[in-house]
Design an enzyme around this catalytic site. Structure first.
Site, mmCIF file in Angstrom:
data_model
loop_
_atom_site.group_PDB
_atom_site.id
_atom_site.type_symbol
_atom_site.label_atom_id
_atom_site.label_comp_id
_atom_site.label_asym_id
_atom_site.label_seq_id
_atom_site.Cartn_x
_atom_site.Cartn_y
_atom_site.Cartn_z
ATOM 1 N N ASP A 1 2.608 -6.846 2.746
ATOM 2 C CA ASP A 1 1.461 -6.154 3.261
ATOM 3 C C ASP A 1 2.113 -4.608 3.773
ATOM 4 O O ASP A 1 1.480 -4.208 4.941
ATOM 5 C CB ASP A 1 0.750 -6.885 4.190
ATOM 6 C CG ASP A 1 -0.842 -6.088 4.315
ATOM 7 O OD1 ASP A 1 -1.066 -5.287 3.667
ATOM 8 O OD2 ASP A 1 -1.363 -6.381 5.510
ATOM 9 N N HIS B 1 0.953 -1.123 0.028
ATOM 10 C CA HIS B 1 0.089 -0.072 0.014
ATOM 11 C C HIS B 1 0.787 1.158 -0.061
ATOM 12 O O HIS B 1 1.525 1.401 0.900
ATOM 13 C CB HIS B 1 -0.837 0.075 1.404
ATOM 14 C CG HIS B 1 -2.022 -1.121 1.329
ATOM 15 N ND1 HIS B 1 -3.028 -1.187 0.959
ATOM 16 C CD2 HIS B 1 -1.405 -2.323 1.875
ATOM 17 C CE1 HIS B 1 -3.602 -2.546 1.231
ATOM 18 N NE2 HIS B 1 -2.501 -3.046 1.782
ATOM 19 N N PHE B 2 1.234 1.919 -1.068
ATOM 20 C CA PHE B 2 1.908 3.044 -1.315
ATOM 21 C C PHE B 2 1.220 4.462 -1.035
ATOM 22 O O PHE B 2 1.840 5.341 -1.281
ATOM 23 C CB PHE B 2 2.729 2.909 -2.666
ATOM 24 C CG PHE B 2 3.964 2.042 -2.501
ATOM 25 C CD1 PHE B 2 4.339 1.396 -1.279
ATOM 26 C CD2 PHE B 2 4.374 1.694 -3.700
ATOM 27 C CE1 PHE B 2 5.335 0.557 -1.276
ATOM 28 C CE2 PHE B 2 5.564 0.682 -3.515
ATOM 29 C CZ PHE B 2 5.967 0.280 -2.304
ATOM 30 N N HIS C 1 -2.502 -12.613 3.208
ATOM 31 C CA HIS C 1 -2.066 -12.806 4.705
ATOM 32 C C HIS C 1 -2.976 -13.758 5.849
ATOM 33 O O HIS C 1 -3.652 -13.208 6.614
ATOM 34 C CB HIS C 1 -2.061 -11.294 5.297
ATOM 35 C CG HIS C 1 -3.343 -10.587 5.085
ATOM 36 N ND1 HIS C 1 -4.751 -10.643 4.904
ATOM 37 C CD2 HIS C 1 -3.241 -9.160 4.694
ATOM 38 C CE1 HIS C 1 -5.349 -9.770 4.286
ATOM 39 N NE2 HIS C 1 -4.643 -8.806 4.248
ATOM 40 N N HIS D 1 -8.742 -9.908 1.012
ATOM 41 C CA HIS D 1 -8.765 -9.905 2.178
ATOM 42 C C HIS D 1 -9.830 -10.371 2.967
ATOM 43 O O HIS D 1 -10.996 -9.827 3.046
ATOM 44 C CB HIS D 1 -8.333 -8.509 2.656
ATOM 45 C CG HIS D 1 -8.156 -8.006 3.949
ATOM 46 N ND1 HIS D 1 -7.544 -7.272 4.665
ATOM 47 C CD2 HIS D 1 -8.938 -8.361 5.122
ATOM 48 C CE1 HIS D 1 -7.523 -6.998 5.916
ATOM 49 N NE2 HIS D 1 -8.576 -8.007 6.261
#
Length: 445
Positions: free
Chosen positions: A306, A64-65, A235, A181
């Site tokens: 993540d 996540h940038f 995850h 997710h």
């Protein structure tokens, strides 16, 4: 006839399709064009890799940038700089930005923002939601798109997909592997009272408990089978999920993270407080041991970081007002190499989980192995280097890591992206050269 190259990497132990060999790598035009004895070959640049190990470029398929919309936490320039510093050559970025990535225009804007600013190659997920479900079969095939991502548990705005009808509609519209997710939103809401009004961070895995994860994963796999759609469950944190997913590998691939393989509750929350808070949570040592068994047994297909940074001011808010997430793209390689050094996984398994695995799952074109004709993406490491992870080394905007002060064995020495040296000896080298990743199942024509 003598050959000349743009870059030659010599003297290292190189991880090839035949295993770890003492061989050199010759690069021209951004691709690998020779593997063999090249010590005397003419080259514009050389890397002396004696004492080092040359691995296929590491691909981090979950970051996540934060750009656009939350650039105070991270942006595409700083996030890809952190990737390059950590030995990562390509990243897949998530759609819960502001605005959300839901349309062709949203994706186009991210690609525009990335052009000329990224240190490594990149692709972007399209968010799956009720708003765009009927268009996803077209959207998932756009250049620069690595697939569709769905959030079944609390996320941002329209990206929350908590009902089976919407999830089924998304699954039916498209053919590429879909990343998910998996946390059950109904159970999260029902258990919110456990932390409402304030609680210690140790309550995070109690609120978002094992059943919350397992219920969502079971629902997802059931719907995926009905739709005959491949899914990638992100995850995974629990022993029960790993046991369940081991019986559904024909439809579901599995990711876990270095955080969940390294930290354990309650110790991490007692030591780090909200800096250990992420979703799904870090769980007890029992679950961590189960994740390692799943790595050994082949249930886990990919390890992604993540990477989800927040500022210190945000993480210092009292739980549960504090945001979930931690940086990870820069520490992925050192942490996993340390696990290799400790005997928890082999180097071959590291390569499978961080380069070959991502290539298989997402049908990446020309990446994932050191072989003739492939992109010259290399992660060059010193398997014997003893280093300490420190906040001062982190180039992510947040400036911290939950692994500050941790001693590791194994360290990235150079990062090469399509024949361009982008990091060498803990320093970024040259201008940003990142390009969109290509996917074999979405090629024109």
């Amino acid at each position: 006839m003598s050959q000349s190259f743009d870059l030659v990497v010599t003297g290292g132990q190189t991880f090839t399709p035949m295993g770890l060999l003492e061989t050199d790598v010759g690069i021209r035009g951004g691709r690998i064009v020779a593997i063999g004895g090249l010590a005397t070959a003419a080259a514009a640049q050389r890397i002396d890799a004696r004492g080092l190990t040359v691995l296929p470029g590491v691909i981090d398929t979950q970051v996540h940038f934060r750009e656009p919309g939350s650039e105070h936490k991270e942006d595409l320039a700083t996030g890809t700089a952190a990737a390059a510093m950590g030995g990562v050559t390509a990243i897949f970025e998530m759609p819960n930005t502001k605005p959300l990535t839901l349309t062709a225009a949203d994706l186009g804007e991210k690609l525009r923002l990335a052009a000329g600013r990224t240190q490594v190659d990149h692709a972007f997920f399209m968010g799956g939601s009720a708003a765009n479900a009927e268009h996803l079969a077209v959207l998932e095939r756009l250049p620069g798109c690595c697939g569709v991502k769905v959030f079944m548990g609390s996320s941002t705005g329209d990206l929350l997909v908590e009902d089976d009808a919407t999830l089924a509609a998304i699954l039916k519209n498209g053919v590429r592997r879909m990343a998910v997710h998996a946390e059950d939103e109904a159970r999260l809401k029902a258990r919110r009272h456990l932390v409402e009004g304030g609680a210690p961070p140790t309550m995070h895995p109690e609120w978002r408990d094992e059943q919350t994860a397992l219920l969502a994963t079971q629902r997802l796999v059931g719907l995926a089978r009905q739709a005959r759609r491949k899914v990638h469950v992100l995850h995974i944190t629990t022993a029960e999920e790993m046991e369940f997913l081991a019986g559904h590998k024909d439809f579901a691939t599995v990711e876990t993270t270095p955080q969940h393989l390294t930290l354990a509750a309650p110790e991490c929350y007692e030591r780090l407080g909200t800096y250990a808070q992420m979703n799904p949570p870090i769980r007890s040592a029992r679950h961590r041991e189960a994740l390692w068994r799943a790595v050994a047994d082949g249930v886990v297909d990919v390890i992604g970081s993540d990477h989800a940074p927040h500022t210190r001011a945000e993480k210092d808010k009292p739980y549960p007002e504090s945001p979930s997430g931690m940086p990870g793209v820069q520490t992925l390689v050192p942490l996993l190499l340390d696990h290799v050094a400790q005997g928890r996984m082999t180097l071959a398994r590291f390569v499978d989980l961080t380069s070959a695995g991502p290539q298989r799952l997402y049908d990446i074109a020309g990446k994932g192995r050191i072989a003739l004709g492939y992109d010259a993406d290399l992660t060059i490491v010193d398997l014997n280097a003893r280093r300490r992870i420190e906040n001062s080394w982190i180039v992510s905007k947040c400036g911290w890591t939950p692994f500050d002060g941790m001693d590791v064995t194994g360290w990235p020495i150079a990062t090469v992206v399509r024949g361009n040296i982008v990091m060498r000896d803990d320093a970024l080298v040259g201008p940003p050269i990142g390009r969109p990743v290509r996917f074999a199942d979405c090629m024109p024509g």
